[in-house]
Design an enzyme around this catalytic site. Structure first.
Site, short mmCIF file in Angstrom:
data_model
loop_
_atom_site.label_atom_id
_atom_site.label_comp_id
_atom_site.label_asym_id
_atom_site.label_seq_id
_atom_site.Cartn_x
_atom_site.Cartn_y
_atom_site.Cartn_z
CD GLU A 258 39.11 38.37 44.55
OE1 GLU A 258 39.39 37.96 45.69
OE2 GLU A 258 37.98 38.21 44.02
CE LYS A 333 37.68 38.27 49.21
NZ LYS A 333 37.77 37.30 48.08
CB CYS A 367 35.52 39.32 45.56
SG CYS A 367 34.59 38.03 44.68
#
Length: 503
Positions: A258, A333, A367
């Site tokens: 990321e 995300k 994440c």
């Protein structure tokens, strides 16, 4: 008499249901739901074919495309159709799989079944698929089951000593029996739950480059060292170095972490965090296309970690899946951390989906997303077998959250989970001072997998790559014969996880 062959559409549903009821009068639950037909016509409209006679729907054939190596010759109808969710369909598959053919009894004298099969064969050739495969029922077998084994019955049908309305028709259309499938269609009492695996080969098929030949997929994970970079060309050199190294081992995938391009924030360090991230986002489009070129030239699918993009005043954290055939997919995300909101004003994405690749269906989340079990579960329900999680964590406790959640997602969703993050320090860039990471590939926890459910892991906080092979057939074995079966043993009579606004 006007006979027309065309694509089926959802407006045909009422006539379709009526014709199916007439075609299968002795079978319970004999009509596909409207939701099923809507899903099929949405994901693969070309594969849903019908024939009308003087404007009335008289026959239909339904099909999907599958990556056949994932299922093999010993499968059930529920398995090949994903429990009739059709999440097994993939546009990059190699086999046209027939899931339904029927003709309204009123029109059976017109030989409409042959027209449907000719249309299927033509579609198979147009799409350059290897073959058409079906699990053919043997509905007359119950009349002979006390005196003949399935093998003997099939032999007599082939020799035309016995007539079977399905098998005789398939053989007459140049389909070759491959093997007998036991327990293929639950509740098919006429066939005693037996079916014949039948195959028609496309002689014009040309093998596609990189089409999966077996179930073993090679993953390359990059543990990326944060370091000052002179310019964008310096960044590209470092990226290409790792892609070259991973591709040298014939990896199918290369995973970056990321926000791995944040060393390029240094020239904007005099700005506040939001402004500097917006300046970095101006480089994303060029970086995306450059790494896409690497994916093609090095023959490896690349998950390009994540990078910021600015769209209509909103800043998103985006991961690009850069296929080795040049196709580009993206994932935004969904779950934004408090830190990302505070410093960058990031906005969460709104799309949850699996991606078709030449190695099967994969998922990509970023994440913090992995800490929400509903998200990977939705992807698993769509057929995801490998989940890639690029992450960026500053401290060991932050990394521990990502690591343990990723390990849990592998167990509960019967899939592999690959995580890769940045390591080292990055002085001179606000909010990116320190990193902690350890790239790892997690597996389910059962006898076919490592006892610690870890297929491979890097040395913590050291720049390096790891190369790991994962076998998708082991997931299949786990799903049906595991010590526990987390996907099938769910109490969906009590609870469910539902993706809103999805067909």
């Amino acid at each position: 008499m006007q006979v027309e062959i065309r694509k089926l559409n959802i407006d045909d549903y009422d006539e379709l249901a009526e014709a199916m009821q007439k075609a299968y009068p002795d079978i319970d639950d004999n009509v596909w739901s409207k939701r099923n037909i809507q899903k099929l016509t949405s994901i693969f409209s070309e594969g849903q074919i019908c024939i009308t006679v003087d404007g009335k729907l008289a026959a239909a054939a339904l099909s999907i495309i599958v990556q056949y190596e994932l299922y093999g010759d010993q499968h059930t109808y529920q398995e090949i159709t994903g429990n009739e969710s059709f999440n097994t369909h993939t546009n990059v598959g190699n086999v046209l799989y027939g899931i339904e053919v029927f003709v309204d009894p009123e029109f059976r004298a017109l030989r409409l079944g042959r027209r449907l099969y000719d249309a299927r064969k033509e579609l198979c050739e147009i799409l350059n698929l290897k073959s058409i495969i079906i699990g053919g029922r043997i509905p007359n077998y119950h009349l002979y089951s006390k005196e003949l084994s399935p093998r003997e019955y099939i032999t007599k049908v082939r020799n035309k000593e016995i007539y079977d309305p399905v098998l005789s028709f398939q053989i007459g259309n140049n389909f070759s029996p491959v093997k007998i499938l036991k327990g293929y269609l639950k509740g098919d009492s006429e066939s005693k739950e037996y079916a014949v695996l039948l195959q028609w080969n496309n002689i014009y098929y040309t093998a596609k480059k990189n089409t999966m030949q077996d179930s073993v997929i090679r993953l390359g994970l990059v543990q990326w060292q944060m370091r000052p970079l002179k310019d964008l060309e310096d960044f590209y050199k470092q990226v290409e170095f790792f892609i070259d190294a991973v591709a040298g081992y014939q990896s199918d995938f290369c995973l970056f972490p990321e926000l791995f391009n944040t060393p390029l924030l240094a020239p904007f360090n005099h700005m506040n965090e939001r402004e500097s991230m917006e300046k970095l986002s101006e480089l994303t489009e060029e970086i995306k296309h450059k790494i896409s070129e690497f994916a093609v030239s090095y023959n490896v699918n690349i998950i390009s970690g994540s990078m910021p993009i600015l769209e209509e005043g909103k800043l998103y954290n985006v991961s690009y899946l850069l296929h080795r055939d040049g196709k580009i997919d993206e994932y935004r995300k969904v779950h934004i951390t408090p830190n990302e909101k505070k410093y960058y004003g990031m906005t969460g994405g709104n799309e949850i989906k699996v991606f078709d690749t030449d190695c099967g269906k994969i998922g990509v989340i970023i994440c913090y997303d992995v800490e929400f079990p509903e998200l990977p579960r939705l992807l698993a329900d769509q057929g995801m077998k490998i989940l890639f999680v690029p992450y960026l964590t500053d401290t060991q406790n932050a990394y521990t959250r990502v690591r343990h959640c990723a390990a849990a997602r592998a167990i509960e969703n019967e899939c592999y989970v690959a995580i890769a993050g940045c390591v080292g320090n990055l002085p001179g860039v606000n909010n990116m001072d320190i990193q902690y990471g350890q790239a790892t590939v997690f597996t389910p926890s059962d006898f076919a997998f490592p006892s610690n459910a870890i297929k491979g892991e890097a040395t913590p906080n050291t720049e390096m790559t790891i190369i790991v092979d994962v076998d998708l057939n082991l997931l299949k074995e786990l799903h049906y014969n595991g010590a526990v079966k987390t996907m099938t043993d769910r109490r969906q009579d009590l609870y469910d996880v539902i993706l809103r606004n999805q067909i």
